[in-house]
Design a protein around this motif. Structure first.
Motif, PDB file in Angstrom:
ATOM      1  N   THR A 295       0.847  -1.210  -0.184  1.00 56.54           N
ATOM      2  CA  THR A 295       0.031   0.062  -0.195  1.00 56.54           C
ATOM      3  C   THR A 295       0.917   1.280  -0.008  1.00 56.54           C
ATOM      4  N   GLY A 296       0.538   2.105  -1.005  1.00 62.36           N
ATOM      5  CA  GLY A 296       1.369   3.351  -1.063  1.00 62.36           C
ATOM      6  C   GLY A 296       2.706   3.495  -1.714  1.00 62.36           C
ATOM      7  N   ASN A 297       2.966   2.065  -2.257  1.00 64.63           N
ATOM      8  CA  ASN A 297       4.105   2.022  -3.114  1.00 64.63           C
ATOM      9  C   ASN A 297       3.908   1.196  -4.284  1.00 64.63           C
ATOM     10  N   ASP A 298       3.094   2.014  -5.108  1.00 65.72           N
ATOM     11  CA  ASP A 298       2.906   1.487  -6.475  1.00 65.72           C
ATOM     12  C   ASP A 298       3.439   2.299  -7.551  1.00 65.72           C
ATOM     13  N   SER A 299       3.863   1.497  -8.509  1.00 70.03           N
ATOM     14  CA  SER A 299       4.537   2.372  -9.657  1.00 70.03           C
ATOM     15  C   SER A 299       4.005   1.909 -11.077  1.00 70.03           C
ATOM     16  N   ASP A 300       3.981   2.679 -11.901  1.00 69.96           N
ATOM     17  CA  ASP A 300       3.584   2.416 -13.331  1.00 69.96           C
ATOM     18  C   ASP A 300       4.584   1.837 -14.007  1.00 69.96           C
ATOM     19  N   PHE A 301       4.705   0.738 -14.775  1.00 71.87           N
ATOM     20  CA  PHE A 301       5.808   0.024 -15.322  1.00 71.87           C
ATOM     21  C   PHE A 301       5.828   0.714 -16.739  1.00 71.87           C
ATOM     22  N   LEU A 302       5.057   1.359 -17.388  1.00 69.38           N
ATOM     23  CA  LEU A 302       5.270   2.253 -18.604  1.00 69.38           C
ATOM     24  C   LEU A 302       6.037   3.311 -18.371  1.00 69.38           C
ATOM     25  N   ASN A 303       5.816   4.034 -17.290  1.00 69.44           N
ATOM     26  CA  ASN A 303       6.602   5.399 -17.515  1.00 69.44           C
ATOM     27  C   ASN A 303       7.683   5.338 -16.264  1.00 69.44           C
ATOM     28  N   GLN A 304       7.825   4.404 -15.638  1.00 68.71           N
ATOM     29  CA  GLN A 304       8.999   4.463 -14.556  1.00 68.71           C
ATOM     30  C   GLN A 304      10.477   4.495 -15.083  1.00 68.71           C
ATOM     31  N   ALA A 305      10.532   4.369 -16.554  1.00 70.60           N
ATOM     32  CA  ALA A 305      11.899   4.480 -17.008  1.00 70.60           C
ATOM     33  C   ALA A 305      11.705   6.039 -17.916  1.00 70.60           C
ATOM     34  N   GLY A 306      10.790   6.540 -17.934  1.00 66.83           N
ATOM     35  CA  GLY A 306      10.601   7.907 -18.550  1.00 66.83           C
ATOM     36  C   GLY A 306       9.321   8.102 -19.529  1.00 66.83           C
ATOM     37  N   ASN A 307       8.885   9.207 -19.833  1.00 65.62           N
ATOM     38  CA  ASN A 307       7.737   9.160 -20.435  1.00 65.62           C
ATOM     39  C   ASN A 307       8.025   9.093 -21.968  1.00 65.62           C
ATOM     40  N   PHE A 308       6.858   8.656 -22.805  1.00 66.30           N
ATOM     41  CA  PHE A 308       7.035   8.613 -23.948  1.00 66.30           C
ATOM     42  C   PHE A 308       7.033   9.983 -24.813  1.00 66.30           C
ATOM     43  N   PHE A 309       7.100  10.031 -26.016  1.00 66.31           N
ATOM     44  CA  PHE A 309       7.028  11.298 -26.984  1.00 66.31           C
ATOM     45  C   PHE A 309       5.724  11.858 -26.824  1.00 66.31           C
ATOM     46  N   VAL A 310       5.793  13.104 -26.994  1.00 62.56           N
ATOM     47  CA  VAL A 310       4.617  13.983 -27.005  1.00 62.56           C
ATOM     48  C   VAL A 310       4.903  15.101 -28.298  1.00 62.56           C
ATOM     49  N   PRO A 311       3.801  15.276 -28.931  1.00 62.83           N
ATOM     50  CA  PRO A 311       4.102  16.418 -30.208  1.00 62.83           C
ATOM     51  C   PRO A 311       5.189  17.348 -29.940  1.00 62.83           C
ATOM     52  N   GLU A 312       5.251  18.012 -28.914  1.00 67.98           N
ATOM     53  CA  GLU A 312       5.853  19.013 -28.421  1.00 67.98           C
ATOM     54  C   GLU A 312       7.548  18.852 -28.644  1.00 67.98           C
ATOM     55  N   ASP A 313       7.750  17.489 -28.771  1.00 69.32           N
ATOM     56  CA  ASP A 313       9.158  16.893 -28.817  1.00 69.32           C
ATOM     57  C   ASP A 313       9.724  17.310 -30.172  1.00 69.32           C
ATOM     58  N   TYR A 314       8.686  17.573 -31.096  1.00 71.95           N
ATOM     59  CA  TYR A 314       9.238  17.953 -32.497  1.00 71.95           C
ATOM     60  C   TYR A 314      10.075  19.276 -32.415  1.00 71.95           C
ATOM     61  N   ASP A 315       9.524  20.220 -31.522  1.00 74.09           N
ATOM     62  CA  ASP A 315      10.148  21.427 -31.416  1.00 74.09           C
ATOM     63  C   ASP A 315      11.648  21.194 -30.876  1.00 74.09           C
ATOM     64  N   LEU A 316      11.991  20.009 -30.480  1.00 79.03           N
ATOM     65  CA  LEU A 316      13.373  20.039 -29.883  1.00 79.03           C
ATOM     66  C   LEU A 316      14.201  19.376 -30.889  1.00 79.03           C
ATOM     67  N   ALA A 317      13.680  18.713 -32.111  1.00 79.99           N
ATOM     68  CA  ALA A 317      14.324  17.966 -33.031  1.00 79.99           C
ATOM     69  C   ALA A 317      15.010  18.847 -33.978  1.00 79.99           C
ATOM     70  N   ASP A 318      16.439  18.505 -34.370  1.00 78.23           N
ATOM     71  CA  ASP A 318      17.412  19.304 -35.022  1.00 78.23           C
ATOM     72  C   ASP A 318      16.637  19.466 -36.667  1.00 78.23           C
TER      73      ASP A 318
END
Length: 967
Positions: free
Chosen positions: A291-314
């Motif tokens: 209890t109180g120590n849950d984690s999400d397997f999908l984002n515990q290593a960092g979130n996936f891409f979002v549309p705004e990430d294109y602004d950071l592309a070269d």
């Protein structure tokens, strides 16, 4: 003629046998949930020990329309159900769609449901349709592994549960009914159903079913969202003995299996697209430890891409393929956008047409010194690229596996780079983006039956060939080391040169510090030998001096040796560079060494001076004059040597620079000459003259820019050199100041963000404490029947105090919080609660337009709350001097901008930009950090803010701030 009969093992082969791996099984069930009009899809692991759970269980849930008893038997248990394909994959809006817009179906073969068999056995399926009772089905998929069983031999128990209190009893009935499958020992021909080789399998199934129990928290946690309310609906699969690969996911350390599953499930739906264009579902993968120590397997290593990430592309590549080898779109190369069209020259055949599709791809440089980003943003996108970078393939919004997996380079980028990395440029793991297929538009690109990729038919081969040719053409035209167009290479080289210059300077600084550090180790050793030699010479000189008769020739050699040591003394003092600041440790060692030198000067050197005075008294004037001339000659020789050495170094450097200058100027002039000769030889008409004149002009302008960038700066720097200015000292002073400011800023940034919130909330605490004290005083003096009312008031005051503290607590650590969709209505209500007393006491009109209240934005909640609190708090201050006090919020749909307006004092034009500068404030006692931090934290979350006096925006004629997404 006897009818076809189907072995039970056929279902096992169609289900578990057709599923390639765990991610494919999970995504198939999630797609079925989408087809059932679910909005939320989860896969959950409950570990052994969670709320005293004896064994781990795995649960998959969707909040879709669920099934009735009839649906289970007529559809779910019928393989190849054609209900999806009969309606062309589209439903009519109504109760069967949960009154949602019809969806394009993700599944069509009617066997995706069998993916659940891959997850483990035994299994309990719970499903509830709107207006129907809960249905429960129990089965152990291992039963299908018996090759003697026919489908009509198998009994699959399904029961209806009307009352939650009877759930556990009915679950036992389900198990007992399932065990009836083992009562029959022989088939109709008298042959044993369970042969000797499968007896152990039979025993394992019976044992599993007998011992499986529902955990104590089953009703309150696992079932809570589908049976508590009359209008609940959805489906759950509860796996009591999960597949080993599932249990391996619980480890905290990353491993290859974890990464394989995580990267396969990441981007299950097309997250590269804007929120409004995505599929209306969300996925999560909680792991419940305690209890109180849950984690999400999908984002515990960092979130996936979002549309705004294109602004950071070269590099950004965006456009559409026509299905026949043609592409039309645009390229964004660093910050410049150009049109780009391409047609593959392959043979066209209508049978190989694969249909039109869009593509959008970002590319991040592997070297920081070739990227347009500053270090923080580069690291941010680089972490995602290293974790999830690839070209993803989607069909109707759903990811198609295995495309996008790190090891699945279906366009063979890495194979080409292995041959000639510079020429072919693109790397599979440095890109991120999508190809979006549609069932109707790309019907010739078909999925394999194993759900692992597309069938290698003629359209697929054309599709693959066109994409490969497309990227090869891009490399040849723009990005490869021998590209025809220099836009990208010029910018990349410019960034690289800047970075290399800084790197060389840093290296020079590092080498200087290393040399200085080494000298601090060497000097004490040399100094010790120096002192010993000096003492020896003094001792010998003193013994000779006290002889009865002093002969000059006997002293001459000793005096020369001592004087030579005196000249060498300056070489024992470490040379501290003026350009670089020594570290604290180096300074400590330097001061320790300095104390040894001082002690030497105060003792031995002083003794030496006294002794030499005595020597001079003993010598004759002629001898002293000789000694004086010798001393002068030594000094002169020493200075001459030092000056000559510096002259040599200066001449060497001038010669090297001159040679480099001559080489560069010759190269530039030759480049222009060669261009002229090439162009001159190609002139055959008047048009050629005109065109080539333009070309030679462009070449001249290019070479002029090269001169300005490479030669002029160095010459200008040399021209400014002067003996009156110590360049190294100036450089060191600025460098030290920069490092100091940088360090201080890093230390204070987080504290400043927190300080803003604390400062705003502080006076609210004082008011609330006063209210509490007032209520308590009245509570002591009032009659008993009024105690209840007063006590409720006291509770409200405490609750308000608690809420204010709650507003502060999420602001402590913004960096660890994920972005989420926040409605502007919730922000408005939050602000009304936060500033309730001020709004009431100052009689402020606090309003928001309908378009603002209906708008939503995706951002970290503490960030947007802190920004709005700061803006409203400032507005309340500047409203003090006006009669009509108003704060208003609006949203401009046409520009996507949020307006925060007030009727206070207008910001002067010359201050509109300054107010966002650090430590700039026009408010008495203001610190000038609130707006600066607001602008920076918004920029980190892909938003920008500015102030304006434009009457189209500033409708209250006071201060007006505009907040909008960065595009």
């Amino acid at each position: 003629m006897p009818p076809f009969r189907t072995k039970a093992r056929a279902v096992d082969l169609l289900g578990k046998g057709q599923i390639a791996d765990l991610p494919t099984a999970i995504t198939e069930l999630w797609k079925n949930g989408f087809d059932a009009y679910a909005d939320n899809l989860t896969a959950e692991i409950y570990l052994k020990g969670y709320r005293d759970l004896p064994e781990p269980i795995f649960v998959m849930t969707d909040d879709g329309k669920g099934m009735s008893n009839k649906d289970i038997f007529d559809k779910w248990l019928v393989l190849g159900t054609d209900s999806k394909s009969r309606t062309n994959g589209v439903d009519e809006e109504g109760v069967e769609t949960l009154f949602k817009k019809p969806r394009i179906k993700a599944g069509e073969k009617g066997i995706g449901r069998l993916s659940v068999a891959f997850l483990g056995s035994p299994m309990l399926m719970l499903t509830k349709k709107l207006g129907y009772n809960l249905q429960a089905m129990y089965f152990d998929w291992r039963l299908l592994e018996n090759y003697n069983l026919f489908l009509d031999d198998i009994q699959i128990p399904v029961i209806e549960i009307e009352d939650l209190d009877e759930l556990r009893e009915r679950f036992e009935d389900l198990k007992n009914e399932f065990l009836l499958n083992f009562k029959k020992v022989k088939d109709i021909d008298g042959n044993p159903i369970w042969e000797k080789t499968q007896i152990s399998l039979k025993d394992r199934i019976i044992k599993s079913t007998t011992k499986v129990q529902l955990p104590e928290f089953f009703e309150t946690e696992i079932l809570s969202n589908i049976i508590d309310l009359v209008d609940d609906h959805g489906t759950k699969f509860v796996i009591f003995e999960p597949e080993e690969q599932i249990l391996n996911l619980i480890g905290t350390a990353d491993n290859n299996d974890n990464e394989f599953v995580r990267t396969s499930l990441a981007g299950f739906t097309n997250q590269f697209k804007e929120k409004k264009d995505r599929l209306p579902i969300s996925t999560s993968f909680p792991i419940h430890r305690e209890t109180g120590n849950d984690s999400d397997f999908l984002n515990q290593a960092g979130n996936f891409f979002v549309p705004e990430d294109y602004d950071l592309a070269d590099i950004v590549i965006e456009g559409n393929f026509d299905g026949d080898g043609g592409f039309k779109g645009k390229l964004k190369i660093y910050n410049e956008t150009i049109s780009y069209n391409f047609t593959n020259s392959r043979k066209k055949d209508i049978r190989s047409n694969y249909g039109a599709f869009p593509i959008k791809l970002g590319y991040s440089q592997g070297n920081f010194n070739e990227s347009k980003l500053e270090r923080g943003l580069y690291d941010k996108i680089n972490r995602k690229v290293e974790k999830y970078g690839a070209l993803y393939l989607y069909r109707d919004g759903f990811r198609v596996l295995p495309y996008g997996r790190p090891e699945y380079d279906f366009l063979e980028f890495e194979k080409r780079r292995a041959l000639r990395a510079g020429t072919w440029f693109f790397g599979h793991r440095r890109m991120f983006g999508f190809i979006e297929l549609a069932r109707k538009a790309n019907e010739n690109l078909k999925d394999k039956s194993s759900r692992e990729g597309l069938i290698n038919n003629a359209p697929y081969r054309a599709f693959k060939n066109d994409l490969e040719a497309f990227f090869m053409d891009l490399a040849k035209e723009y990005f490869g080391s021998e590209a025809k167009k220099s836009l990208f290479l010029n910018k990349k080289n410019e960034l690289k040169d800047q970075s290399e210059a800084l790197k060389k300077d840093k290296k020079r600084e590092t080498e200087a510090k290393k040399a200085f550090s080494k000298s601090l180790s060497d000097y004490p050793v040399r100094f010790k030998k120096y002192q010993e030699e000096y003492k020896r010479l003094l001792s010998e000189l003193q013994s000779k001096l006290y002889k009865s008769k002093v002969i000059y020739q006997e002293l001459e050699e000793l005096l020369e040796s001592i004087q030579q040591l005196d000249l060498e003394f300056k070489n024992l003092i470490p040379q501290v560079s003026k350009a670089y600041q020594p570290t604290d440790l180096q300074l400590d060692r330097l001061y320790k060494y300095e104390s040894e030198v001082i002690e030497f000067n105060d003792t031995i050197k002083r003794e030496s001076e006294e002794l030499l005075i005595k020597v001079q008294k003993e010598l004759q004037i002629k001898e002293l004059k000789i000694e004086f001339v010798k001393q002068y000659n030594r000094y002169h020789a020493e200075l001459e040597t030092v000056l000559y050495q510096n002259k040599q170094n200066l001449d060497d450097k001038f010669r090297a620079i001159t040679r480099e200058f001559e080489n560069k100027t010759s190269s530039i002039l030759d480049d222009l000459k060669f261009s002229k000769e090439d162009l001159e030889s190609s002139i055959l008409s008047k048009d050629d003259v005109i065109n080539n004149t333009i070309s030679i002009k462009r070449k001249f302008e290019q070479l002029s820019e090269q001169v300005s960038a490479e030669i002029t700066p160095l010459v200008e720097h040399i021209k400014k050199l002067s003996f009156d200015i110590d360049e190294e000292l100036v450089q060191g002073a600025y460098r030290a100041e920069y490092e100091n400011i940088k360090y201080q800023w890093e230390q204070t940034r987080d504290a400043a963000q927190l300080g803003i919130a604390v400062e705003i909330i502080d006076h609210e605490f004082n008011v609330l404490y006063s209210q509490i004290n007032s209520v308590i005083e009245k509570l002591d003096s009032e009659i008993p029947q009024k105690i209840t009312v007063l006590f409720n008031n006291l509770k409200k005051s405490f609750k308000s105090l608690e809420d204010k503290y709650g507003l502060l607590s999420p602001l402590y650590r913004i960096s660890g919080i994920n972005a989420k969709l926040i409605t502007c209505k919730s922000i408005f209500e939050y602000l009304k609660d936060f500033f309730e007393r001020k709004i009431r006491e100052d009689d402020i009109t606090f309003s928001a337009s309908k378009s603002f209240l209906n708008h939503s934005l995706e951002i970290k909640e503490p960030v947007i709350h802190t920004v709005f609190i700061n803006l409203v708090n400032n507005a309340i201050y500047w409203l003090r001097s006006v009669d009509e006090k108003e704060v208003s919020f609006d949203y401009k749909k046409d520009t996507g901008e949020i307006l925060i307006m007030n009727s206070g004092l207008k910001i002067e034009e010359h201050r509109l930009n300054k107010i966002f500068e650090l430590f700039y404030s026009n408010r008495p006692g203001g610190r000038g950090i609130g707006l600066f931090l607001s602008k920076q934290s918004l920029a980190d979350n892909y938003f920008e803010i500015y102030a304006t006096n434009d009457p189209n925006y500033n409708r209250l004629n006071g201060a007006c701030f505009v907040l909008k997404p960065i595009t």
